[in-house]
Design an enzyme around this catalytic site. Structure first.
Site, short mmCIF file in Angstrom:
data_model
loop_
_atom_site.label_atom_id
_atom_site.label_comp_id
_atom_site.label_asym_id
_atom_site.label_seq_id
_atom_site.Cartn_x
_atom_site.Cartn_y
_atom_site.Cartn_z
N ARG A 1 0.85 -1.20 0.00
CA ARG A 1 0.00 0.00 0.00
C ARG A 1 0.88 1.24 0.00
O ARG A 1 1.75 1.38 0.85
CB ARG A 1 -0.91 0.01 1.23
CG ARG A 1 -1.65 1.33 1.48
CD ARG A 1 -2.81 1.51 0.52
NE ARG A 1 -3.40 2.83 0.58
CZ ARG A 1 -4.45 3.17 1.32
NH1 ARG A 1 -5.01 2.29 2.10
NH2 ARG A 1 -4.93 4.39 1.25
N ARG B 1 -5.23 1.02 -4.98
CA ARG B 1 -4.35 0.49 -3.95
C ARG B 1 -4.37 -1.03 -3.91
O ARG B 1 -5.38 -1.64 -4.26
CB ARG B 1 -4.72 1.05 -2.58
CG ARG B 1 -6.07 0.54 -2.13
CD ARG B 1 -6.84 1.47 -1.29
NE ARG B 1 -7.06 2.73 -1.95
CZ ARG B 1 -7.82 3.67 -1.45
NH1 ARG B 1 -8.42 3.49 -0.32
NH2 ARG B 1 -8.00 4.79 -2.08
N ASP C 1 -6.40 -1.90 1.46
CA ASP C 1 -6.83 -0.88 2.41
C ASP C 1 -7.49 -1.67 3.54
O ASP C 1 -8.35 -2.51 3.28
CB ASP C 1 -7.83 0.06 1.74
CG ASP C 1 -8.22 1.24 2.61
OD1 ASP C 1 -7.43 1.62 3.48
OD2 ASP C 1 -9.31 1.79 2.39
N ASP D 1 -9.43 -0.95 7.00
CA ASP D 1 -10.04 0.05 7.87
C ASP D 1 -10.72 -0.62 9.05
O ASP D 1 -11.43 -1.62 8.88
CB ASP D 1 -11.07 0.88 7.10
CG ASP D 1 -10.46 1.74 6.04
OD1 ASP D 1 -9.36 2.29 6.27
OD2 ASP D 1 -11.07 1.89 4.96
#
Length: 164
Positions: free
Chosen positions: A84, A94, A97, A99
Site C-alpha cells: 500500500r 491500492r 486498504d 479500515d
C-alpha cells in the site's frame, strides 16, 4: 490492569490485483488476531475516482488492542508490507486498504449506513445488535443498500473462513 478483548470489524478493500491481495491480507490477519468471521467478497465501482472497481470484504476479529494501537501498530504496517502506497489522492488505486470500522460497540465509520461496500460485507459477519440513525439496523441498511447501489457478489474470489 488486564486488557479486555473486544470484538472488532475490519473492512478490506483492493483494486490492484484484488484477487491476490484480499486473500493474502486475510491470511496475514490470522497472525495478529483471533479471526472469528470473514465475509464474502463484494465488487463495487471505485468511489471518487475513475480507477478499477474495488473488491471488499469484512473480517470480524477479537483483540485486546485499542483502536489507535491497532491502526498504528498492526494495520498500517500490514498495509505497507502488502504494497500500500498512501498518496495525496485518498481515492487512488491500492493493493490493500484495511479500515477499522467497528470496535466493540463503537461505530468508527459513520458512513457504514450509506455505503454498500461497507454495510453489506460487515452485516454478514457482525452478529451483535447495531442500529444507526433513525433506528435502522445494520442488516436492514445492508438490504436497502444492495438494492440502491451497484454491488455484486464475486463467487470466484474466496477468502479463508468465508461464510456461505
Amino acid at each position: 490492569m488486564i486488557p479486555v478483548e473486544q470484538p472488532a470489524c475490519l473492512l478490506l478493500g483492493s483494486n490492484i490485483q484484488p484477487e491476490y491481495y484480499l486473500p493474502l491480507a486475510v491470511r496475514q490477519l490470522h497472525g495478529f488476531f483471533a479471526v472469528e468471521g470473514v465475509s464474502r467478497v463484494w465488487q463495487t465501482p471505485a468511489i471518487g475516482s475513475a480507477g478499477p472497481p474495488f473488491l471488499n470484504a469484512a473480517v470480524r476479529i477479537r483483540t485486546a488492542l485499542g483502536p489507535e494501537e491497532m491502526k498504528e501498530g498492526v494495520l498500517r504496517p500490514l498495509e505497507a508490507q502488502l504494497g500500500r502506497v498512501r498518496r495525496e489522492d485518498k481515492n487512488a488505486p491500492r493493493t490493500i486498504d484495511i479500515d477499522l470500522v467497528l470496535w466493540g460497540e463503537q461505530v468508527l465509520e459513520p458512513r457504514i449506513w450509506e455505503w454498500a461496500h461497507v454495510a453489506v460485507p460487515v452485516a454478514e459477519v457482525w452478529p451483535y445488535p447495531l442500529a444507526g440513525p433513525g433506528g435502522e439496523t445494520l442488516r436492514e441498511a445492508a438490504r436497502r443498500l444492495r438494492t440502491e447501489a451497484r454491488i455484486d457478489y464475486r463467487r470466484d474470489v474466496t477468502l479463508t473462513g468465508e461464510t456461505d
